[in-house]
Design an enzyme around this catalytic site. Structure first.
Site, PDB file in Angstrom:
ATOM      1  N   ASP A 189       0.870  -1.188   0.000  1.00 14.85           N
ATOM      2  CA  ASP A 189       0.000   0.000   0.000  1.00 14.85           C
ATOM      3  C   ASP A 189       0.907   1.238   0.000  1.00 14.85           C
ATOM      4  OD1 ASP A 189      -1.701   2.109   0.529  1.00 14.85           O
ATOM      5  OD2 ASP A 189      -2.852   1.061   2.068  1.00 14.85           O
TER       6      ASP A 189
ATOM      7  N   GLU B 262       1.272   2.505  13.095  1.00 13.90           N
ATOM      8  CA  GLU B 262       0.254   2.400  12.048  1.00 13.90           C
ATOM      9  C   GLU B 262      -0.852   1.527  12.643  1.00 13.90           C
ATOM     10  OE1 GLU B 262      -2.142   0.980  10.108  1.00 13.90           O
ATOM     11  OE2 GLU B 262      -0.864  -0.107   8.693  1.00 13.90           O
TER      12      GLU B 262
ATOM     13  N   GLU C 204     -10.491  -2.921  15.312  1.00 21.85           N
ATOM     14  CA  GLU C 204      -9.314  -3.563  15.933  1.00 21.85           C
ATOM     15  C   GLU C 204      -8.963  -2.934  17.275  1.00 21.85           C
ATOM     16  OE1 GLU C 204      -5.852  -4.380  13.621  1.00 21.85           O
ATOM     17  OE2 GLU C 204      -6.989  -4.757  11.801  1.00 21.85           O
TER      18      GLU C 204
ATOM     19  N   HIS D 269      -5.280  -0.160   1.307  1.00 17.43           N
ATOM     20  CA  HIS D 269      -5.725  -1.476   1.779  1.00 17.43           C
ATOM     21  C   HIS D 269      -6.886  -1.352   2.763  1.00 17.43           C
ATOM     22  CE1 HIS D 269      -3.273  -0.537   5.339  1.00 17.43           C
ATOM     23  NE2 HIS D 269      -3.889  -1.539   5.949  1.00 17.43           N
TER      24      HIS D 269
END
Length: 521
Positions: free
Chosen positions: A230, A321, A330, A469
């Protein structure tokens, strides 16, 4: 008393006489004589006579019995199938029972076939429609459908059910009081510099063994290949770090969730001293990668969960990230905020330091037909009952810019230097303007990321930008909504963590006169 079930079959004339005699007895029990029946009682007489004539058809053959109870006995004796035990074993409510009866009437499975079936086979709204009129079995109260030997257990179950209802009522009161206390705590936090335990469950509350599946997902090489490929994502971090080398030179950097170590190596190249942390086994490959690039004197990598680790130094920068689908999926932001509060030096900076979330509308009949309308005709069969479950699951796809049919609106703006974990649960109004006539098939969520440094860097995951992504998160409408150019569409979106799976999100959207619930997982 006469046992109707033990009487021999009646001939037609005898049956009619028997039915009239039975009706007369019913009138007598109510203090009436047949000769006293006036026009006012005629309807009652006809209803009783009609009830007497009604016979109950077996579920597995054409046999008709005089009563529902005789029908159950017939099924048990003739078809060797204990229907009562089957219903009790399935723990059916009245709706389940009605669907089962209509399913048996329409599909005609044998008792042995029924035994091997799952409840989901008939748990479909299609079977709410009666197979034929005046089906006496549909009137049967499933609450009375308990075998005598199970009566005691049934009463116990009801007592337990009542107790559960009481507990749930008390829990609701406790939840409301807890919510009030949380608001009071947040107000206190705003006026105090002391750190308090966050009012929402964060990922630090998850036991490591429960979270093993999440970290193991990052042990697969394909996910790292996808992220490194990406270019928008990786080059933005590279430009933010190397473009501000003077700021990072000789500073201490913590790379949280370092993966293969690419951000650690960018930071080391900028002159920083780096500590990288990751819980997944990919850390062992990262160690080899660091050695392969002769950076082991500038980068130290450690395996473990950040919340369980201690460090000798504070860090001038924390780079991570952490962003997931729809930004917050998440829950890795929790770990970033934990690291900020415990390990960031005074005057330190997070990279990135700000993220915003946005919503817009799309018209994409191709994707709508592929994912939603598909269930209306599956090889000639209707499976529309699958729609609600499919719609509830938000999908992640790249949406073409030409499919965008409205303006966008910002629903959240997170200053990562100041927000708390509870700020990631929010309710926001939105207003979007239709840009052309068409059919709105869904709403799209995306996020933007900012590195607000002397040489600033920004990237977007929106449909107007180069695909990443992260793609876009799509919340499909149950049916396309006709819209006109210039029309203002207003709604409210609520984003909360799932109670148990707190890395996943519950999203509710009030829009187009509907309130729809979605999950991002």
């Amino acid at each position: 008393m006469t046992d109707w079930d033990d009487m021999p079959p009646l001939e037609d004339d005898d049956a009619a006489l028997h039915q009239r005699t039975g009706a007369s007895q019913l009138l007598a029990q109510n203090g009436l004589d047949q000769s006293d029946c006036s026009d006012d009682n005629e309807d009652m007489w006809e209803e009783m006579e009609e009830d007497i004539h009604v016979k109950t058809k077996c579920l597995f053959c054409d046999d008709r019995t005089l009563s529902i109870q005789t029908c159950w006995t017939h099924i048990k004796d003739v078809h060797e199938f204990d229907f009562k035990a089957f219903v009790c074993g399935q723990d059916m409510d009245q709706i389940d029972f009605i669907k089962l009866i209509n399913f048996l009437r329409k599909e005609k499975p044998s008792p042995s076939e029924l035994k091997s079936m799952d409840k989901i086979t008939w748990n479909c709204d299609t079977y709410m429609k009666p197979a034929f009129e005046d089906d006496a079995l549909l009137m049967y109260d499933v609450e009375d459908f308990t075998m005598p030997e199970d009566n005691h257990m049934k009463n116990k179950d009801r007592e337990i059910g009542n107790l559960k209802s009481t507990i749930e009522g008390l829990q609701e009161i406790i939840d409301k009081q807890t919510e009030t206390m949380q608001r009071m705590l947040q107000a206190a936090q705003a006026n105090s510099e002391n750190q308090h335990r966050p009012s929402v469950r964060t990922v630090s509350c998850i036991r490591p063994e429960e979270d093993e599946g999440y970290f193991n997902s990052y042990a697969h090489f394909d996910i790292h290949h996808e992220m490194l490929s990406d270019r928008v994502r990786t080059e933005s971090y590279r430009d933010a770090i190397l473009g501000n080398s003077l700021l990072l030179s000789k500073k201490r950097v913590l790379d949280l969730g370092c993966g293969t170590g690419i951000l650690s190596m960018f930071s080391a190249k900028a002159g920083a001293i780096v500590t990288g942390v990751d819980m997944s086994d990919v850390i062992y490959q990262a160690i080899d990668i660091v050695r392969e690039n002769n950076l082991e004197n500038r980068i130290t990598l450690q395996k473990g969960r950040l919340e369980d680790m201690e460090f000798n130094d504070e860090y001038d920068f924390i780079v991570s990230e952490w962003m997931g689908y729809f930004l917050l999926f998440e829950g890795m932001l929790d770990s970033v905020l934990y690291a900020r509060d415990k390990h960031l030096a005074k005057g330190g900076i997070l990279l990135p330091n700000r993220c915003t979330m946005h919503i817009t509308g799309m018209e994409d009949m191709n994707s709508y037909n592929k994912f939603i309308a598909f269930w209306d005709d599956v090889y000639g069969f209707k499976m529309s009952c699958m729609r609600s479950g499919v719609i509830k699951e938000a999908t992640t796809e790249v949406v073409k810019e030409e499919c965008i049919i409205t303006s966008a609106d910002k629903i959240a703006d997170f200053d990562l230097m100041t927000i708390q974990p509870e700020d990631t649960e929010f309710v926001s109004e939105f207003s979007i303007i239709v840009q052309r006539d068409g059919q709105l098939t869904g709403l799209i969520g995306y996020f933007d990321t900012y590195f607000e440094l002397p040489n600033p860097v920004f990237f977007s995951t929106g449909p107007h930008a180069t695909p990443t992504h992260w793609k876009q998160t799509i919340f499909y409408q149950p049916r396309p909504v006709p819209v006109k150019k210039g029309q203002v569409l207003k709604g409210v979106i609520s984003v909360k963590r799932k109670r148990r799976e707190i890395r996943s999100l519950d999203v509710k959207i009030e829009f187009a006169d509907k309130t729809l619930s979605y999950v991002v997982e």
